[in-house]
Scaffold this active site. Structure first.
Site, short mmCIF file in Angstrom:
data_model
loop_
_atom_site.label_atom_id
_atom_site.label_comp_id
_atom_site.label_asym_id
_atom_site.label_seq_id
_atom_site.Cartn_x
_atom_site.Cartn_y
_atom_site.Cartn_z
CG ASN A 69 92.68 49.79 55.22
OD1 ASN A 69 91.64 49.44 55.76
ND2 ASN A 69 93.59 50.52 55.83
CE LYS A 93 98.21 55.20 56.12
NZ LYS A 93 97.64 54.03 55.39
#
Length: 302
Positions: A52, A171
């Site tokens: 992102n 993650k």
């Protein structure tokens, strides 16, 4: 954060911080402004230089200045996790050391994937173990097939890596069931799984994950925190309802158009998103206005 455990540092909601650009240049002032606003929320911390954050579109000098800017403007209670992955172990170690010098507390490392056909479990295990041996800060494995040429890290790799004292978590942004990674880890190991999307966040928590790194938290941090609070309160009825609500909300706002959509939603909600860096293109005004209208209809605009 003296005497705070690894688990406590990783438990909660992290936004994968967006990199603000103005005329193709990184706007460090706008980044600092966003961080100051996030400081007023219950976010657990920040994770810049991920997908992102458009880390592939940044120079190392820009990346280090981004880390420094966040480190200087965050409050003491916010944890700073940084994406440091490169295609070789040596380059990853070098950048991780530089990131630590700028204030990074954890390194999130995306699996190498340019030579994807050679990325066997053995190769991935060796890659991460060498990095962990030389990293001055704890390492998390970033499992994101969408951003790694389709490479999905296996539970076997996680089982082995979780035994290293300097590899403390992962993650997971894959389409796999997050529970297979949680269950691959010996319960005595200091290794913690974080969900990489709002769709996996609540179900991940119920399965044993400790937190989430959620793009939605860039523009609606308190709503993401509220879902986490339902989990902490063991309110499964409200938690399930709110999970479904946020997943639907995500589809109709920032989740529709990736980085550009998240940035548009940030602009609508009072943060600075701006345009992504070319070759990514911004959403058009029609889509941005549709996001604004929808958020207003949900009572989320002041």
């Amino acid at each position: 954060m003296m005497n705070v455990s690894i688990k406590e540092k990783l438990s909660g909601v992290f936004p994968p911080i967006m990199t603000p650009f103005e005329n193709e240049k990184v706007s460090y002032d706008k980044l600092a402004d966003n961080i100051k606003k996030y400081n007023e929320t219950n976010l657990r911390g920040y994770m810049p230089l991920g997908s992102n954050g458009e880390f592939r579109s940044l120079t190392d000098d820009e990346s280090l200045k981004i880390i420094e800017t966040i480190a200087k403007n965050r409050t003491a209670d916010k944890v700073l996790m940084v994406g440091t992955g490169r295609e070789s172990a040596s380059a990853t170690i070098e950048f991780t050391k530089k990131a630590a010098d700028k204030g990074a507390e954890f390194a999130s490392v995306l699996a190498p994937h340019y030579f994807i056909n050679a990325m066997t479990d053995e190769a991935l295990i060796k890659f991460f173990l060498i990095i962990a041996d030389h990293s001055p800060i704890p390492v998390l494995v970033y499992n994101a097939p969408k951003f790694a040429a389709g490479l999905t890290i296996s539970p076997k790799v996680i089982e082995v890596l979780s035994k290293h004292s300097n590899i403390v978590g992962m993650k997971d942004t894959s389409t796999e069931d997050i529970a297979i990674y949680i269950n691959a880890v010996d319960k005595n190991e200091e290794f913690h799984v974080l969900a990489g999307s709002i769709n996996k966040f609540y179900t991940g928590l119920l399965a044993g994950a400790v937190g989430g790194i959620l793009s939605m938290a860039n523009y609606l941090p308190e709503l993401c925190n509220r879902l986490y609070e339902f989990y902490l309160a063991d309110d499964k009825e409200q938690g399930e309802k709110y999970h479904n609500y946020l997943c639907d909300l995500n589809k109709k706002t920032g989740g529709k158009s990736g980085v550009a959509g998240v940035k548009a939603a940030m602009d609508v909600l009072g943060y600075f998103g701006g345009c992504p860096r070319i070759p990514l293109l911004p959403v058009d005004e029609e889509e941005k206005n549709a996001i604004r209208i929808f958020l207003e209809s949900e009572g989320l605009l002041a």
